[in-house]
Design an enzyme around this catalytic site. Structure first.
Site, PDB file in Angstrom:
ATOM      1  N   ASN A   8      45.940  13.867  38.948  1.00  0.00           N
ATOM      2  CA  ASN A   8      44.679  13.314  38.465  1.00  0.00           C
ATOM      3  C   ASN A   8      43.529  13.967  39.230  1.00  0.00           C
ATOM      4  O   ASN A   8      42.403  13.494  39.213  1.00  0.00           O
ATOM      5  CB  ASN A   8      44.662  11.786  38.628  1.00  0.00           C
ATOM      6  CG  ASN A   8      45.577  11.116  37.594  1.00  0.00           C
ATOM      7  OD1 ASN A   8      45.521  11.423  36.414  1.00  0.00           O
ATOM      8  ND2 ASN A   8      46.436  10.236  38.048  1.00  0.00           N
ATOM      9  N   ALA A  10      40.837  16.546  39.473  1.00  0.00           N
ATOM     10  CA  ALA A  10      40.100  17.325  38.469  1.00  0.00           C
ATOM     11  C   ALA A  10      40.026  18.810  38.845  1.00  0.00           C
ATOM     12  O   ALA A  10      40.040  19.674  37.961  1.00  0.00           O
ATOM     13  CB  ALA A  10      38.698  16.754  38.317  1.00  0.00           C
ATOM     14  N   HIS A  11      39.958  19.109  40.134  1.00  0.00           N
ATOM     15  CA  HIS A  11      39.902  20.512  40.573  1.00  0.00           C
ATOM     16  C   HIS A  11      41.198  21.249  40.216  1.00  0.00           C
ATOM     17  O   HIS A  11      41.176  22.346  39.666  1.00  0.00           O
ATOM     18  CB  HIS A  11      39.700  20.605  42.086  1.00  0.00           C
ATOM     19  CG  HIS A  11      38.352  20.201  42.536  1.00  0.00           C
ATOM     20  ND1 HIS A  11      37.256  21.017  42.421  1.00  0.00           N
ATOM     21  CD2 HIS A  11      37.914  19.067  43.108  1.00  0.00           C
ATOM     22  CE1 HIS A  11      36.202  20.401  42.903  1.00  0.00           C
ATOM     23  NE2 HIS A  11      36.567  19.207  43.321  1.00  0.00           N
ATOM     24  N   LYS A  12      42.315  20.601  40.556  1.00  0.00           N
ATOM     25  CA  LYS A  12      43.613  21.221  40.257  1.00  0.00           C
ATOM     26  C   LYS A  12      43.771  21.416  38.751  1.00  0.00           C
ATOM     27  O   LYS A  12      44.230  22.453  38.289  1.00  0.00           O
ATOM     28  CB  LYS A  12      44.751  20.303  40.713  1.00  0.00           C
ATOM     29  CG  LYS A  12      45.197  20.500  42.125  1.00  0.00           C
ATOM     30  CD  LYS A  12      46.531  19.784  42.278  1.00  0.00           C
ATOM     31  CE  LYS A  12      46.955  19.716  43.716  1.00  0.00           C
ATOM     32  NZ  LYS A  12      48.253  19.040  43.862  1.00  0.00           N
ATOM     33  N   ASP A  68      53.252  20.844  44.396  1.00  0.00           N
ATOM     34  CA  ASP A  68      52.960  20.342  45.737  1.00  0.00           C
ATOM     35  C   ASP A  68      52.558  21.548  46.572  1.00  0.00           C
ATOM     36  O   ASP A  68      53.146  22.624  46.454  1.00  0.00           O
ATOM     37  CB  ASP A  68      54.172  19.626  46.331  1.00  0.00           C
ATOM     38  CG  ASP A  68      53.738  18.683  47.448  1.00  0.00           C
ATOM     39  OD1 ASP A  68      52.709  17.998  47.297  1.00  0.00           O
ATOM     40  OD2 ASP A  68      54.417  18.634  48.496  1.00  0.00           O
ATOM     41  N   THR A  69      51.520  21.330  47.391  1.00  0.00           N
ATOM     42  CA  THR A  69      50.946  22.435  48.151  1.00  0.00           C
ATOM     43  C   THR A  69      50.890  22.086  49.625  1.00  0.00           C
ATOM     44  O   THR A  69      50.630  20.938  49.984  1.00  0.00           O
ATOM     45  CB  THR A  69      49.508  22.711  47.644  1.00  0.00           C
ATOM     46  OG1 THR A  69      49.581  23.135  46.276  1.00  0.00           O
ATOM     47  CG2 THR A  69      48.828  23.790  48.463  1.00  0.00           C
ATOM     48  N   HIS A 175      47.433  30.764  45.952  1.00  0.00           N
ATOM     49  CA  HIS A 175      48.790  30.219  45.866  1.00  0.00           C
ATOM     50  C   HIS A 175      49.043  29.572  44.494  1.00  0.00           C
ATOM     51  O   HIS A 175      50.015  29.862  43.836  1.00  0.00           O
ATOM     52  CB  HIS A 175      48.961  29.183  46.984  1.00  0.00           C
ATOM     53  CG  HIS A 175      47.786  28.240  47.097  1.00  0.00           C
ATOM     54  ND1 HIS A 175      46.511  28.684  47.309  1.00  0.00           N
ATOM     55  CD2 HIS A 175      47.683  26.901  46.959  1.00  0.00           C
ATOM     56  CE1 HIS A 175      45.680  27.661  47.319  1.00  0.00           C
ATOM     57  NE2 HIS A 175      46.360  26.566  47.111  1.00  0.00           N
TER      58      HIS A 175
HETATM   59  P1  IMP Z   1      48.881  18.170  47.161  1.00  0.00           P
HETATM   60  O1  IMP Z   1      49.685  19.295  46.673  1.00  0.00           O
HETATM   61  O2  IMP Z   1      47.898  17.713  46.139  1.00  0.00           O
HETATM   62  O3  IMP Z   1      49.709  17.049  47.721  1.00  0.00           O
HETATM   63  O4  IMP Z   1      47.963  18.742  48.322  1.00  0.00           O
HETATM   64  C1  IMP Z   1      48.276  18.661  49.695  1.00  0.00           C
HETATM   65  C2  IMP Z   1      47.004  18.822  50.502  1.00  0.00           C
HETATM   66  O5  IMP Z   1      46.572  20.178  50.420  1.00  0.00           O
HETATM   67  C3  IMP Z   1      45.830  17.963  50.040  1.00  0.00           C
HETATM   68  O6  IMP Z   1      45.102  17.573  51.182  1.00  0.00           O
HETATM   69  C4  IMP Z   1      45.019  18.899  49.191  1.00  0.00           C
HETATM   70  O7  IMP Z   1      43.639  18.578  49.222  1.00  0.00           O
HETATM   71  C5  IMP Z   1      45.287  20.238  49.878  1.00  0.00           C
HETATM   72  N1  IMP Z   1      45.274  21.299  48.875  1.00  0.00           N
HETATM   73  C6  IMP Z   1      46.083  21.420  47.797  1.00  0.00           C
HETATM   74  N2  IMP Z   1      45.767  22.518  47.099  1.00  0.00           N
HETATM   75  C7  IMP Z   1      44.733  23.090  47.750  1.00  0.00           C
HETATM   76  C8  IMP Z   1      43.946  24.249  47.480  1.00  0.00           C
HETATM   77  O8  IMP Z   1      44.108  24.976  46.491  1.00  0.00           O
HETATM   78  N3  IMP Z   1      42.977  24.517  48.382  1.00  0.00           N
HETATM   79  C9  IMP Z   1      42.732  23.748  49.481  1.00  0.00           C
HETATM   80  N4  IMP Z   1      43.419  22.649  49.753  1.00  0.00           N
HETATM   81  C10 IMP Z   1      44.410  22.325  48.891  1.00  0.00           C
END
Ligand code: IMP
Length: 193
Positions: A8, A10-12, A68-69, A175
């Site tokens: 949810n 919006a950026h992603k 997941d990142t 990524h």
């Molecule tokens: P998740 O994959 O949404 O659980 O992200 C894990 C953490 O990494 C969160 O704090 C996100 O804000 C951050 N994060 C995920 N993708 C990015 C990105 O593309 N750039 C910067 N931070 C990110």
């Protein structure tokens, strides 16, 4: 083709939609009536991506994918990694600098990478896609675009943080951009069969 994306954020959503293009219409969990936070309790990015996609499949019965990142900092032995979200939330609540920046004060080695893992569930198959970008953590946050750790990270070959780039510039090297291009290639090839 409609496909559910387990976010949810919006950026992603905008980043992923830009890479997938018009051929795919992304549907959010909220649009399918899934209002609760989707669980991510696993010790790895792969585990979390898979847990999220399986959760959504169970709730909606639809084809879906989840990502997941993690930000993996070399001098911190790969931390915050899978705990990136929790660490960032905690530091914000305390009004502190993001964890990676605070912990690297006085540290010469500022190498880091972002890693994204996508789990795609189509039919009864699961497929994983990974995207990695190498770079470094800057001393001071810079830029207002993007989200999360973007103001702190400069990818190799660039002289600006992700937060100083347009969405297209970030997607070209990021990524998530890399992982989603692999996902898109897979979906295209599958659609052509
Ligand atoms: P998740 O994959 O949404 O659980 O992200 C894990 C953490 O990494 C969160 O704090 C996100 O804000 C951050 N994060 C995920 N993708 C990015 C990105 O593309 N750039 C910067 N931070 C990110």
């Amino acid at each position: 083709m409609k496909i559910v994306f387990a976010t949810n954020n919006a950026h992603k959503l905008a980043e992923v939609q830009a890479v997938l293009g018009d051929a795919y219409e992304l549907v959010t969990p909220r649009m399918c009536g899934v209002e609760e936070e989707i669980p991510e309790n696993q010790p790895t990015l792969e585990g979390n991506a898979s847990e999220k996609s399986h959760y959504l499949r169970a709730r909606t019965g639809l084809d879906c994918f989840a990502d997941d990142t993690g930000l993996e900092v070399e001098a911190l032995d790969g931390a915050p990694g899978v705990h990136s979200a929790l660490c960032l939330r905690r530091s914000r609540l305390r009004g502190q600098q993001p964890p990676a920046a605070a912990q690297l004060e006085g540290e010469a080695n500022r190498r880091a990478r972002f890693r994204t893992v996508i789990s795609l569930l189509v039919g009864d198959e699961e497929h994983l896609f990974e995207g990695v970008v190498e770079g470094r953590i800057v001393e001071r946050e810079s830029g207002a675009e993007g989200f999360g750790y973007d103001p702190l990270f400069v990818p190799d070959g660039c002289d600006r943080t992700f937060a100083e780039m347009s969405p297209d510039e970030k997607n070209a090297v990021s990524h998530r951009g890399r992982a989603v291009r692999k996902l898109a290639a897979f979906l295209r090839a599958r659609g052509e069969k």
